[in-house]
Design a protein around this motif. Structure first.
Motif, PDB file in Angstrom:
ATOM      1  N   ALA A  60      43.345  42.586  33.773  1.00 38.09           N
ATOM      2  CA  ALA A  60      42.841  42.055  35.053  1.00 38.09           C
ATOM      3  C   ALA A  60      41.323  41.866  34.945  1.00 38.09           C
ATOM      4  CB  ALA A  60      43.173  43.043  36.165  1.00 38.09           C
ATOM      5  N   PRO A  61      40.729  41.054  35.825  1.00 36.34           N
ATOM      6  CA  PRO A  61      39.278  40.845  35.742  1.00 36.34           C
ATOM      7  C   PRO A  61      38.523  42.177  35.770  1.00 36.34           C
ATOM      8  CG  PRO A  61      40.251  39.372  37.343  1.00 36.34           C
ATOM      9  CD  PRO A  61      41.342  40.289  36.910  1.00 36.34           C
ATOM     10  N   VAL A  64      35.677  42.115  40.262  1.00 29.93           N
ATOM     11  CA  VAL A  64      35.903  41.040  41.228  1.00 29.93           C
ATOM     12  C   VAL A  64      34.861  41.214  42.323  1.00 29.93           C
ATOM     13  CG1 VAL A  64      37.513  40.124  42.958  1.00 29.93           C
ATOM     14  CG2 VAL A  64      38.372  40.884  40.741  1.00 29.93           C
ATOM     15  N   GLN A  66      33.823  40.122  46.048  1.00 31.91           N
ATOM     16  CA  GLN A  66      34.225  39.464  47.291  1.00 31.91           C
ATOM     17  C   GLN A  66      33.011  39.395  48.210  1.00 31.91           C
ATOM     18  OE1 GLN A  66      37.056  42.122  49.048  1.00 31.91           O
ATOM     19  NE2 GLN A  66      38.764  41.349  47.838  1.00 31.91           N
ATOM     20  N   ARG A  96      36.855  31.949  41.622  1.00 32.72           N
ATOM     21  CA  ARG A  96      38.323  31.820  41.704  1.00 32.72           C
ATOM     22  C   ARG A  96      38.737  31.273  43.060  1.00 32.72           C
ATOM     23  NH1 ARG A  96      41.482  36.856  40.134  1.00 32.72           N
ATOM     24  NH2 ARG A  96      40.708  37.619  42.125  1.00 32.72           N
ATOM     25  N   THR A 208      27.305  46.465  38.711  1.00 34.85           N
ATOM     26  CA  THR A 208      27.884  46.532  40.061  1.00 34.85           C
ATOM     27  C   THR A 208      26.791  46.852  41.085  1.00 34.85           C
ATOM     28  OG1 THR A 208      29.903  47.368  39.061  1.00 34.85           O
ATOM     29  CG2 THR A 208      29.698  47.652  41.414  1.00 34.85           C
ATOM     30  N   ARG A 219      31.295  42.862  48.116  1.00 34.94           N
ATOM     31  CA  ARG A 219      32.036  44.085  47.797  1.00 34.94           C
ATOM     32  C   ARG A 219      32.587  43.944  46.381  1.00 34.94           C
ATOM     33  NH1 ARG A 219      38.082  45.117  49.631  1.00 34.94           N
ATOM     34  NH2 ARG A 219      38.393  47.155  48.700  1.00 34.94           N
ATOM     35  N   ILE A 221      34.704  44.997  43.156  1.00 30.72           N
ATOM     36  CA  ILE A 221      35.875  45.849  42.872  1.00 30.72           C
ATOM     37  C   ILE A 221      36.067  45.896  41.358  1.00 30.72           C
ATOM     38  CG2 ILE A 221      38.361  46.151  43.226  1.00 30.72           C
ATOM     39  CD1 ILE A 221      37.953  44.302  45.751  1.00 30.72           C
ATOM     40  N   ILE A 226      41.196  49.025  40.460  1.00 32.58           N
ATOM     41  CA  ILE A 226      42.487  48.351  40.603  1.00 32.58           C
ATOM     42  C   ILE A 226      43.565  49.235  39.967  1.00 32.58           C
ATOM     43  CG2 ILE A 226      43.851  46.364  39.841  1.00 32.58           C
ATOM     44  CD1 ILE A 226      41.264  44.695  39.974  1.00 32.58           C
TER      45      ILE A 226
END
Lengths: 378, 112
Positions: A60-61, A64, A66, A96, A208, A219, A221, A226
């Motif tokens: 998974a990335p 992420v 947001q 994305r 981050t 935000r 992530i 995850i």
């Protein structure tokens, strides 16, 4: 008589004694095996789900990002991607496009992805296996969508994602970026979120923090989060099912405790006779130890084999829905056989050892009493 | 046959079956498993997927890791969670962490 032969003689005697009360002991083994089966099934299933989730989402990335607006998840402008790309340590930022489409005819929500480098035409679509089966509003074989303006637009299905990938792709509908913007009315330069790749994983936390400092309305992530989310979801669900079964397990433990700690009159009588015949207290205890071990070991093996077959060969029909989750689109996925040796060992000791030892205590009490008293009392 | 012979044969047989299942079945299933995992991982990497497709009825159950911080109340601040799969999800870590400040700086603690 050798020590081994002596133990076998005890075992012979114990088994003959168990067979004499076969209905009672048979019922005990069955109930015992059932409890082991339930606990082992949840354990196997929950472990397999966690392992599956971790393995699948390992790609998974990494991060992420947001954007939040008034406390809610909002679209993110391309300018954010440009400024994040300039942060030292960031190797790639990929904007994305994804969202949800509620299909009224089906009554289900689908996940829609818009790809800038979609391999097919703008009026074509790739569907996940469950989405391909569920999508019923077709016109001339094309998937009908209601756009943000209220008019209908059709997409020709060109590919269905492999059935084996349904754990991650069941409800997906993939289209081109142009088609996505046309259906949802998302303006150019706006994206759903950003997938950020960091050159050195050690710098993830620093990157981050920098992103949050530069863009306080975002935000981030991390992939670790995850993975942790799914770890905790499956642990929680496993715990919930165990709690549901706890009543049955408790009832069994009370029954087993009662059976193991309270000797019947017949058993007391038997111990009295054995003592009168010259058996030592130690011999009686060894005999009782074999009895506890024979019952608990057989139950453990039966319960664990049944649980393994149930979870991995029969797709855990008894409680798959509670552990996997369910929805309008029913997502059914296979599990790989993964068993944690530590958990299995814990189950072995928790199921075999306590019963074996609690059977010895009342026998010891009866065995240290004078045989005459024991026989008279019984 | 002595009872102990029968017992040892039965438990030995059961032990053998269990060991066979634990060691043999994963080996037998390895090809299928690896092929499936490779396909899934490829799809996850290519499409940048973040979540497993477990429950699709709401966005916060479909994408658990991407959901709003207040997802249980997302329709309005006092609205209670109303989807059945919500009953099977743990509460956010921020609510269960003892003494953890709400809205604290720890990025990792805001799981839905």
């Amino acid at each position: 008589m050798s020590s081994l032969e002596r133990q076998r003689a005890f075992l012979d005697y114990t088994l003959a004694s168990l067979v004499r009360r076969k209905a009672k002991n048979g019922a005990l083994v069955l109930a015992y095996a059932l409890v082991v089966f339930l606990i082992a099934s949840v354990m196997f299933f929950s472990r397999a789900l966690r392992t599956e989730g971790q393995a699948v989402l390992a790609g998974a990335p990494e991060l992420v990002v947001q954007r939040m607006l008034a406390g809610r998840f909002d679209t993110i402008p391309a300018s954010y991607a440009d400024s994040i790309r300039r942060i030292r340590g960031v190797s790639e930022v990929e904007p994305r496009l994804w969202g949800y489409y509620f299909n009224r005819a089906v009554g289900a929500t689908f996940t829609v992805l818009g790809l800038p480098d979609f391999a097919h035409a703008d009026d074509e679509i790739v569907a996940g296996p469950a989405a391909a089966k569920a999508w019923t509003n077709l016109q001339d074989g094309r998937y009908l969508f209601r756009t943000f303006k209220g008019d209908s637009t059709g997409f020709k299905p060109v590919q269905v994602l492999p059935e084996e990938t349904r754990l991650v792709s069941a409800d997906l509908l993939i289209m081109s970026e142009t088609a996505f913007r046309q259906v949802f009315g998302l303006p150019e330069g706006q994206y759903t979120d950003l997938a950020v790749t960091v050159r050195n994983p050690q710098e993830m936390q620093t990157v981050t923090e920098k992103i949050q400092r530069e863009h306080p309305d975002t935000r981030p992530i991390q992939r670790e989060e995850i993975l942790r989310t799914y770890e905790s979801v499956f642990e929680w669900r496993g715990g919930m099912v165990i709690v549901v079964f706890a009543g049955a397990a408790l009832a069994f433990f009370i029954f087993a405790w009662d059976k193991a700690t309270g000797l019947s009159a017949e058993e007391r009588h038997e111990i009295g006779i054995l003592k009168a015949l010259g058996w030592d207290t130690a011999d009686v205890l060894v005999m009782k130890f074999w009895e506890g071990l024979a019952i608990s070991l057989t139950s453990f093996l039966l319960g664990t084999i049944a649980a393994y077959a149930h979870v991995f060969l029969a797709d855990a029909g008894l409680f798959a829905q509670a552990l996997k989750g369910w929805s309008v689109l029913y997502v059914d996925f296979p599990l790989s056989p993964v068993v944690s040796p530590t958990e299995l060992l814990a189950l072995f000791f928790l199921s075999v050892a306590p019963y074996t030892f609690i059977t010895v205590i009342p026998a010891w009490r009866a065995a240290i009493t004078d045989p005459d008293t024991v026989m008279r009392a019984s | 046959m002595r009872p102990s012979d029968a017992f040892l044969a039965v438990t030995g047989g059961l032990g053998f079956i269990l060991a066979g299942l634990l060691a043999g079945y994963p080996l037998a299933d390895a090809g299928r498993r690896d092929a499936r995992l490779a396909l899934e991982s490829q799809l996850v990497a290519e499409l940048g997927l973040t979540d497993l497709c477990l429950s699709t009825e709401a966005r916060y159950t479909r994408h658990l890791s991407q959901a709003d911080l207040f997802s249980a109340f997302q329709d309005h601040p006092r609205s209670l969670e109303h989807f059945p799969s919500g009953a099977l999800l743990p509460p956010p870590a921020i609510l269960t962490a003892l003494g953890g400040p709400v809205g604290g700086s720890d990025v990792g603690e805001d799981r839905p």
